[in-house]
Design a protein around this motif. Structure first.
Motif, mmCIF file in Angstrom:
data_model
loop_
_atom_site.group_PDB
_atom_site.id
_atom_site.type_symbol
_atom_site.label_atom_id
_atom_site.label_comp_id
_atom_site.label_asym_id
_atom_site.label_seq_id
_atom_site.Cartn_x
_atom_site.Cartn_y
_atom_site.Cartn_z
ATOM 1 N N ARG A 125 0.851 -1.211 0.038
ATOM 2 C CA ARG A 125 -0.118 0.109 0.048
ATOM 3 C C ARG A 125 0.903 1.311 0.009
ATOM 4 O O ARG A 125 0.402 2.350 -0.135
ATOM 5 N N ARG A 185 2.492 2.900 -5.449
ATOM 6 C CA ARG A 185 1.478 3.150 -6.215
ATOM 7 C C ARG A 185 1.623 2.532 -7.519
ATOM 8 O O ARG A 185 2.675 2.631 -8.166
ATOM 9 N N ALA A 187 -5.820 -2.855 -7.446
ATOM 10 C CA ALA A 187 -5.135 -1.269 -7.320
ATOM 11 C C ALA A 187 -4.911 -0.820 -8.616
ATOM 12 O O ALA A 187 -4.757 -1.327 -9.606
ATOM 13 N N GLU A 228 -7.749 -0.629 -3.883
ATOM 14 C CA GLU A 228 -6.836 1.026 -4.086
ATOM 15 C C GLU A 228 -7.088 1.655 -5.307
ATOM 16 O O GLU A 228 -6.350 1.555 -6.329
ATOM 17 N N TRP A 256 -6.917 5.052 -6.887
ATOM 18 C CA TRP A 256 -6.459 6.368 -6.501
ATOM 19 C C TRP A 256 -6.982 7.595 -7.347
ATOM 20 O O TRP A 256 -6.974 8.589 -6.706
#
Length: 806
Positions: free
Chosen positions: A348, A351, A376, A399, A401
């Motif tokens: 985590r 990225r 993610a 995840e 973003w």
């Protein structure tokens, strides 16, 4: 006998202590006595109870006939205590008891005959005790409970169930807990009980299991296997092979869970083949350390498992398989629920560079899709194929973003969960692909930042007008975008805006009448203003939850406090606190209960300063008036000086224009003219108002100019002068000038009439010691009192230099 009496007295005493030191929670006929550190069963419980929970205490013994008066008791929970001994007659009289929990104690034996009177007992838990290895007698005791439907118990190595268990014709739910890593689950355990109609079987800790173990469970419908974390070897292959005997059966559920070994495994065809031949509806593979799924194996499985409706693969590894999981199930004919949860291990703190841009093919029958904590990247666009039956889509804790993408092909989705995303970048069209959305969960998704970073954030929900439940809690929202809730949601029921930074009440569309709850807990609201209160009243019968806000109890929030005291909309009003003007925290309900006193104190706080201020102003005005009239000439003198200064008036620095200024009463003007002419003939220049005052200027200003321009001031004191206002004025101006310039001896007083010093004005008497006084010869009989001598004195006085000059 004495010992028995003493013991009874101790028990009674401890029961009495219970009533004063600890209290059970009694609601209707439910008695909750958990976590009260009791060491014995209390003797004063209500006998009408139908349920008694005594779990999580320190009870060590259950005496005989303890519950004999509880004729209506159907549920008794004694789990998680320290029970070592239970009397044979402990449960005597419980003819209605249906559920008995004795698990998680330290029992070593079950007394013979303890279950004989429990004719209605259906659910029994005796697992996690210290029953002796030789359990034949213990198991024989349970066989006497013919009404038993579910049983939880422990076994040791080489254990076999007694033949008398064949009497348990109602037993359908069986949970077995292995107490040793040497336990081997095999069909010999159940040789004598083939007729038991077990439909649900749970095995907790499975060190070893034979391929033929399930042969003696002809009616088995559901299997739950908790393999265990601390086993010497991984029995996963044995487990899959044991399903081979279930071939061609119709089963509802198989769950395999909790097996963590360093030797992770691949879910391949060698294992899945044993499940393909079962008409299985639900399959759960949870926390098994599966590292990889064979695409071929799952494709074959999804085609052959025509009965499969529910598939869950959660808390495994499944490294770097991305969206392939959809590929392997797209051919499932009847799959309705797919859960892929918490399988991907990723850092985590780093990225990923990948963006989610997918075109995914779903099984046509799929209704619920849960891909949680499993992907993610940046969300761009997702297009679903065959998604017309999808009703639930949960992507929470993934995840994500950037939330600049959208969804297509799933217009019938009613539930969407995007909790845990990082939507600092947000698309207005994110939810536009869900026109039939009813429930939106967006908890901890950074929407506060996302709303602030886009224009027109108020239209974020404009395409979701069928929403019923909205949860935007914990999003760091400081202010709700204009128009966010001003859409015409005709079915909106609940809104959760808790754990944000709101300071005002949200604005809702005027036509929304279906709202039942608004959660505003733990925000930054200090009060509701008039507009907020008016809007709440228009929303209908809505409940508002407000605890955790920094409310203020002050005179400024009095209207809000009055509303709280009158409304029934705030359901958690007993949990509210507020901060007073003295920075002390108080219970809101106590403030409201004494609101009249609080209101009176507020009025006192207003009127007292007002009264003090008004009184101060009046007193100041009186003092100013008194001072002005007492020193009006001084004030006027300084005002004239200031006025003259502002007009660029320049004071004389050397010499004077006049030798003297004559101050007199105009009633005496005839005599004064004679006096002026006589003195003027002596060579002195005198200032007289009739000939020397400048036209256009005020008398007061002319007087001050005359005094300034003259070495002396001659006051002609007559009875008329003493009556004259201007005479007094000129005296005051002269005094002020003399005081300011240090010319106290500039005054000459000519007393024309018979006037005593005591009859002189106060201002004259105050400066008498500096005055040159010359008496006009009124009495001819007095020697040296003639006009010649008088004028000679005037001449000498005018020739004298002032003691102090400027």
């Amino acid at each position: 006998m004495k010992c028995l009496i003493l013991y009874i007295l101790m028990v009674v005493h401890e029961g009495q202590c219970y009533s004063t030191k600890t209290k059970c929670n009694v609601q209707n006929k439910m008695v909750d006595c958990r976590h009260l550190t009791m060491t014995i069963v209390p003797s004063n419980l209500p006998v009408y109870a139908t349920s008694i929970n005594l779990s999580r205490n320190s009870i060590q013994i259950v005496l005989g006939f303890t519950f004999q008066y509880f004729k209506n008791l159907t549920e008794l929970d004694l789990s998680y205590n320290l029970i070592q001994s239970i009397n044979k007659n402990a449960f005597h009289g419980l003819h209605s008891l249906q559920s008995l929990h004795l698990d998680h104690n330290v029992l070593q034996v079950l007394p013979i005959g303890m279950f004989e009177n429990l004719i209605c007992l259906q659910h029994l838990r005796i697992n996690h005790n210290k029953l002796q290895n030789n359990q034949d007698e213990q198991m024989t005791e349970t066989s006497k409970i013919s009404s038993l439907r579910s049983l939880y118990f422990e076994i040791y190595p080489d254990f076999k169930f007694p033949s008398k268990w064949s009497t348990l014709s109602n037993l359908t739910h069986l949970e077995i807990f292995a107490r040793s890593a040497k336990v081997k689950f095999n069909k010999e355990m159940f040789t004598h009980i083939k007729k038991i109609p077990i439909t649900f079987l749970h095995l907790d800790e499975v060190p070893s299991i034979s391929q033929d173990f399930f042969e003696h469970f002809p009616k088995l419908d559901s299997i739950s296997l908790s393999l265990g974390y601390d086993l010497p070897t991984n029995p996963i292959d044995q487990v899959f092979k044991s399903f081979g005997v279930l071939k061609s059966r119709n089963m509802t559920n198989i769950e395999i869970a909790y097996s963590r070994f360093n030797n992770w495994f691949i879910l391949n065809w060698n294992r899945l083949q044993y499940l393909c031949s079962i008409c299985l509806k639900r399959l759960t593979l949870h926390d098994l350390y599966i590292k990889y799924i064979s695409l071929y194996a799952m494709q074959v499985f999804s085609v052959r498992s025509t009965c499969l409706e529910y598939l869950e693969i959660s808390k495994n590894l499944l490294l770097d398989q991305g969206g392939s999981v959809f590929t392997i199930v797209q051919n499932a004919e009847n799959l309705k629920v797919l859960k892929i949860i918490s399988n991907k291990l990723h850092s985590r703190s780093k990225r990923s560079q990948a963006s989610i841009l997918l075109s995914l093919i779903l099984p046509q029958t799929l209704e619920e899709l849960y891909i949680e904590d499993n992907i993610a990247g940046d969300l761009v666009d997702i297009k679903f194929m065959n998604g017309h039956n999808l009703r639930v889509l949960s992507l929470k804790n993934c995840e994500i973003w950037s939330c600049e993408g959208s969804f297509a092909g799933v217009i019938n989705v009613e539930y969407f969960d995007m909790s845990g995303w990082s939507c600092e970048k947000l698309s207005i069209a994110l939810l536009s692909g869900f026109p039939n959305l009813k429930t939106l969960n967006a908890i901890r998704s950074h929407l506060g930042i996302g709303f602030a970073n886009i224009a027109g954030a108020g239209s974020f929900l404009s395409k979701n007008l069928r929403l019923q439940d909205i949860n935007l809690s914990s999003n760091k929202i400081n202010s709700i975008p204009d128009g966010l809730f001003l859409q015409p949601f005709d079915q909106l029921s609940s809104v959760n805006m808790s754990n944000n930074n709101l300071t005002i009440f949200p604005k809702f569309h005027a036509n929304i009448k279906t709202l039942t709850q608004i959660d505003l807990t733990f925000n930054s609201i200090t009060q509701f203003n008039t507009e907020d209160i008016a809007q709440i009243e228009k929303l209908g019968e809505v409940d508002i939850i407000l605890r955790g806000n920094p409310f203020q109890c002050s005179c400024k929030t009095l209207q809000f406090l009055k509303w709280l005291s009158e409304t029934n909309r705030v359901q958690d009003i007993l949990d509210l606190t507020c901060v007073t003007e003295k920075a002390s925290r108080r219970i809101m309900s106590k403030v409201i209960s004494d609101l009249k006193t609080f209101e009176i104190s507020c009025k006192t706080k207003f009127w007292l300063p007002f009264a003090v201020s008004l009184t101060s102003i009046i007193i100041l005005a009186i003092i100013t008036t008194v001072v002005f009239f007492r020193y009006k000439y001084a004030v006027e003198y300084f005002l004239l000086r200031f006025k003259m200064k502002m007009r660029n008036y320049n004071e004389l620095q050397q010499g004077y224009t006049y030798d003297a200024f004559i101050s007199y009463s105009h009633t005496d003007s005839s005599w004064v003219k004679q006096f002026h002419d006589k003195v003027n003939s002596m060579g002195f220049e005198l200032c007289l108002d009739d000939k020397d005052f400048i036209a256009g200027k005020g008398i007061a200003e002319n007087v001050v100019n005359a005094i300034d321009s003259s070495r002396r001031v001659i006051f002609i004191i007559t009875h008329n002068f003493l009556k004259s206002t201007w005479g007094s004025y000129e005296m005051e101006m002269t005094r002020m000038h003399a005081f300011q310039k240090g010319r106290e001896d500039m005054v000459i007083v000519v007393v024309k009439d018979d006037i005593k010093v005591t009859d002189m004005p106060e201002v004259m008497k105050n400066m008498w010691f500096k005055i040159t006084c010359i008496q006009w010869p009124n009495d001819e009989n007095l020697p040296y009192n003639t006009e010649e001598i008088f004028y000679e004195k005037i001449k000498m006085s005018l020739k004298m230099k002032e003691e102090t000059t400027i």
